[in-house]
Design a protein around this motif. Structure first.
Motif, PDB file in Angstrom:
ATOM      1  N   ALA A  24      -7.610  -6.897  -6.800  1.00  0.00           N
ATOM      2  CA  ALA A  24      -6.532  -7.472  -7.611  1.00  0.00           C
ATOM      3  C   ALA A  24      -6.053  -6.475  -8.659  1.00  0.00           C
ATOM      4  O   ALA A  24      -4.845  -6.307  -8.862  1.00  0.00           O
ATOM      5  CB  ALA A  24      -7.002  -8.760  -8.281  1.00  0.00           C
ATOM      6  N   LEU A  25      -6.995  -5.783  -9.306  1.00  0.00           N
ATOM      7  CA  LEU A  25      -6.612  -4.770 -10.294  1.00  0.00           C
ATOM      8  C   LEU A  25      -5.836  -3.632  -9.645  1.00  0.00           C
ATOM      9  O   LEU A  25      -4.844  -3.131 -10.198  1.00  0.00           O
ATOM     10  CB  LEU A  25      -7.852  -4.206 -10.984  1.00  0.00           C
ATOM     11  CG  LEU A  25      -8.568  -5.140 -11.943  1.00  0.00           C
ATOM     12  CD1 LEU A  25      -9.895  -4.528 -12.393  1.00  0.00           C
ATOM     13  CD2 LEU A  25      -7.695  -5.463 -13.132  1.00  0.00           C
ATOM     14  N   ILE A  26      -6.288  -3.222  -8.468  1.00  0.00           N
ATOM     15  CA  ILE A  26      -5.612  -2.140  -7.738  1.00  0.00           C
ATOM     16  C   ILE A  26      -4.195  -2.562  -7.362  1.00  0.00           C
ATOM     17  O   ILE A  26      -3.248  -1.792  -7.520  1.00  0.00           O
ATOM     18  CB  ILE A  26      -6.432  -1.735  -6.495  1.00  0.00           C
ATOM     19  CG1 ILE A  26      -7.744  -1.083  -6.931  1.00  0.00           C
ATOM     20  CG2 ILE A  26      -5.630  -0.810  -5.578  1.00  0.00           C
ATOM     21  CD1 ILE A  26      -8.757  -0.935  -5.816  1.00  0.00           C
ATOM     22  N   LEU A  27      -4.043  -3.798  -6.874  1.00  0.00           N
ATOM     23  CA  LEU A  27      -2.708  -4.285  -6.519  1.00  0.00           C
ATOM     24  C   LEU A  27      -1.798  -4.335  -7.744  1.00  0.00           C
ATOM     25  O   LEU A  27      -0.632  -3.943  -7.666  1.00  0.00           O
ATOM     26  CB  LEU A  27      -2.799  -5.675  -5.888  1.00  0.00           C
ATOM     27  CG  LEU A  27      -3.293  -5.720  -4.453  1.00  0.00           C
ATOM     28  CD1 LEU A  27      -3.454  -7.170  -4.011  1.00  0.00           C
ATOM     29  CD2 LEU A  27      -2.348  -4.987  -3.532  1.00  0.00           C
ATOM     30  N   ASP A  28      -2.338  -4.805  -8.858  1.00  0.00           N
ATOM     31  CA  ASP A  28      -1.541  -4.845 -10.085  1.00  0.00           C
ATOM     32  C   ASP A  28      -1.087  -3.442 -10.480  1.00  0.00           C
ATOM     33  O   ASP A  28       0.057  -3.231 -10.866  1.00  0.00           O
ATOM     34  CB  ASP A  28      -2.327  -5.483 -11.230  1.00  0.00           C
ATOM     35  CG  ASP A  28      -2.554  -6.969 -11.029  1.00  0.00           C
ATOM     36  OD1 ASP A  28      -1.851  -7.586 -10.195  1.00  0.00           O
ATOM     37  OD2 ASP A  28      -3.442  -7.520 -11.711  1.00  0.00           O
ATOM     38  N   LYS A  29      -1.989  -2.485 -10.370  1.00  0.00           N
ATOM     39  CA  LYS A  29      -1.651  -1.097 -10.706  1.00  0.00           C
ATOM     40  C   LYS A  29      -0.632  -0.548  -9.714  1.00  0.00           C
ATOM     41  O   LYS A  29       0.300   0.151 -10.101  1.00  0.00           O
ATOM     42  CB  LYS A  29      -2.921  -0.237 -10.708  1.00  0.00           C
ATOM     43  CG  LYS A  29      -2.705   1.151 -11.221  1.00  0.00           C
ATOM     44  CD  LYS A  29      -2.093   1.124 -12.603  1.00  0.00           C
ATOM     45  CE  LYS A  29      -2.944   1.823 -13.597  1.00  0.00           C
ATOM     46  NZ  LYS A  29      -2.310   1.885 -14.924  1.00  0.00           N
ATOM     47  N   ALA A  30      -0.787  -0.876  -8.432  1.00  0.00           N
ATOM     48  CA  ALA A  30       0.153  -0.406  -7.417  1.00  0.00           C
ATOM     49  C   ALA A  30       1.553  -0.944  -7.686  1.00  0.00           C
ATOM     50  O   ALA A  30       2.537  -0.216  -7.555  1.00  0.00           O
ATOM     51  CB  ALA A  30      -0.314  -0.821  -6.020  1.00  0.00           C
ATOM     52  N   VAL A  31       1.646  -2.195  -8.085  1.00  0.00           N
ATOM     53  CA  VAL A  31       2.938  -2.779  -8.405  1.00  0.00           C
ATOM     54  C   VAL A  31       3.529  -2.079  -9.625  1.00  0.00           C
ATOM     55  O   VAL A  31       4.699  -1.727  -9.648  1.00  0.00           O
ATOM     56  CB  VAL A  31       2.817  -4.299  -8.653  1.00  0.00           C
ATOM     57  CG1 VAL A  31       4.085  -4.861  -9.266  1.00  0.00           C
ATOM     58  CG2 VAL A  31       2.486  -5.014  -7.354  1.00  0.00           C
ATOM     59  N   GLU A  32       2.687  -1.843 -10.627  1.00  0.00           N
ATOM     60  CA  GLU A  32       3.133  -1.140 -11.829  1.00  0.00           C
ATOM     61  C   GLU A  32       3.652   0.252 -11.487  1.00  0.00           C
ATOM     62  O   GLU A  32       4.709   0.671 -11.951  1.00  0.00           O
ATOM     63  CB  GLU A  32       1.963  -1.035 -12.809  1.00  0.00           C
ATOM     64  CG  GLU A  32       2.279  -0.377 -14.117  1.00  0.00           C
ATOM     65  CD  GLU A  32       1.052  -0.288 -14.994  1.00  0.00           C
ATOM     66  OE1 GLU A  32       0.857   0.782 -15.596  1.00  0.00           O
ATOM     67  OE2 GLU A  32       0.287  -1.266 -15.088  1.00  0.00           O
ATOM     68  N   ILE A  33       2.915   0.963 -10.651  1.00  0.00           N
ATOM     69  CA  ILE A  33       3.317   2.317 -10.246  1.00  0.00           C
ATOM     70  C   ILE A  33       4.601   2.273  -9.426  1.00  0.00           C
ATOM     71  O   ILE A  33       5.504   3.070  -9.646  1.00  0.00           O
ATOM     72  CB  ILE A  33       2.187   3.009  -9.460  1.00  0.00           C
ATOM     73  CG1 ILE A  33       1.024   3.321 -10.402  1.00  0.00           C
ATOM     74  CG2 ILE A  33       2.684   4.281  -8.777  1.00  0.00           C
ATOM     75  CD1 ILE A  33      -0.237   3.779  -9.702  1.00  0.00           C
ATOM     76  N   SER A  34       4.682   1.327  -8.485  1.00  0.00           N
ATOM     77  CA  SER A  34       5.868   1.274  -7.628  1.00  0.00           C
ATOM     78  C   SER A  34       7.120   0.900  -8.421  1.00  0.00           C
ATOM     79  O   SER A  34       8.216   1.311  -8.073  1.00  0.00           O
ATOM     80  CB  SER A  34       5.662   0.325  -6.452  1.00  0.00           C
ATOM     81  OG  SER A  34       5.613  -1.008  -6.893  1.00  0.00           O
ATOM     82  N   VAL A  35       6.953   0.148  -9.492  1.00  0.00           N
ATOM     83  CA  VAL A  35       8.091  -0.194 -10.337  1.00  0.00           C
ATOM     84  C   VAL A  35       8.532   1.034 -11.120  1.00  0.00           C
ATOM     85  O   VAL A  35       9.719   1.269 -11.309  1.00  0.00           O
ATOM     86  CB  VAL A  35       7.731  -1.360 -11.293  1.00  0.00           C
ATOM     87  CG1 VAL A  35       8.781  -1.519 -12.376  1.00  0.00           C
ATOM     88  CG2 VAL A  35       7.553  -2.647 -10.513  1.00  0.00           C
ATOM     89  N   CYS A  36       7.563   1.857 -11.543  1.00  0.00           N
ATOM     90  CA  CYS A  36       7.858   3.028 -12.367  1.00  0.00           C
ATOM     91  C   CYS A  36       8.275   4.249 -11.538  1.00  0.00           C
ATOM     92  O   CYS A  36       9.030   5.083 -12.004  1.00  0.00           O
ATOM     93  CB  CYS A  36       6.647   3.403 -13.204  1.00  0.00           C
ATOM     94  SG  CYS A  36       6.208   2.157 -14.409  1.00  0.00           S
ATOM     95  N   CYS A  37       7.726   4.379 -10.360  1.00  0.00           N
ATOM     96  CA  CYS A  37       7.917   5.602  -9.573  1.00  0.00           C
ATOM     97  C   CYS A  37       8.314   5.266  -8.140  1.00  0.00           C
ATOM     98  O   CYS A  37       8.048   4.183  -7.643  1.00  0.00           O
ATOM     99  CB  CYS A  37       6.621   6.405  -9.531  1.00  0.00           C
ATOM    100  SG  CYS A  37       5.936   6.755 -11.138  1.00  0.00           S
ATOM    101  N   THR A  38       8.886   6.220  -7.464  1.00  0.00           N
ATOM    102  CA  THR A  38       9.163   6.093  -6.040  1.00  0.00           C
ATOM    103  C   THR A  38       8.124   6.921  -5.305  1.00  0.00           C
ATOM    104  O   THR A  38       7.886   8.066  -5.639  1.00  0.00           O
ATOM    105  CB  THR A  38      10.575   6.619  -5.709  1.00  0.00           C
ATOM    106  OG1 THR A  38      11.506   5.894  -6.491  1.00  0.00           O
ATOM    107  CG2 THR A  38      10.892   6.463  -4.247  1.00  0.00           C
ATOM    108  N   THR A  39       7.504   6.327  -4.307  1.00  0.00           N
ATOM    109  CA  THR A  39       6.484   7.042  -3.546  1.00  0.00           C
ATOM    110  C   THR A  39       6.880   7.104  -2.082  1.00  0.00           C
ATOM    111  O   THR A  39       7.457   6.166  -1.549  1.00  0.00           O
ATOM    112  CB  THR A  39       5.101   6.387  -3.712  1.00  0.00           C
ATOM    113  OG1 THR A  39       4.159   7.117  -2.954  1.00  0.00           O
ATOM    114  CG2 THR A  39       5.082   4.958  -3.247  1.00  0.00           C
ATOM    115  N   SER A  40       6.560   8.201  -1.438  1.00  0.00           N
ATOM    116  CA  SER A  40       6.868   8.337  -0.018  1.00  0.00           C
ATOM    117  C   SER A  40       5.656   8.051   0.848  1.00  0.00           C
ATOM    118  O   SER A  40       5.716   8.153   2.064  1.00  0.00           O
ATOM    119  CB  SER A  40       7.398   9.746   0.265  1.00  0.00           C
ATOM    120  OG  SER A  40       6.417  10.704  -0.051  1.00  0.00           O
TER     121      SER A  40
END
Length: 54
Positions: A24-40
């Motif tokens: 759950a923490l990882i998913l929250d961080k992934a959402v935070e990162i995806s909102v802030c950055c674009t990843t390929s």
């Protein structure tokens, strides 16, 4: 799919055991990162790398 179902699915799919609260923490961080950055990176690979490095 809701968040709890997604966490259960990820938990079953991982090769190594990871507690669901950590997922759950990882998913929250992934959402935070995806909102802030674009990843390929592909989503699967990205979440696996987060889990390994978390």
């Amino acid at each position: 799919m809701n968040k709890k179902a997604l966490i259960r699915t990820i938990s079953r799919e991982l090769d190594t055991p990871v507690p669901q609260d950590r997922i759950a923490l990882i998913l929250d961080k992934a959402v935070e990162i995806s909102v802030c950055c674009t990843t390929s990176l592909k989503e699967e690979y990205f979440l696996e790398q987060l889990a390994l490095n978390y």
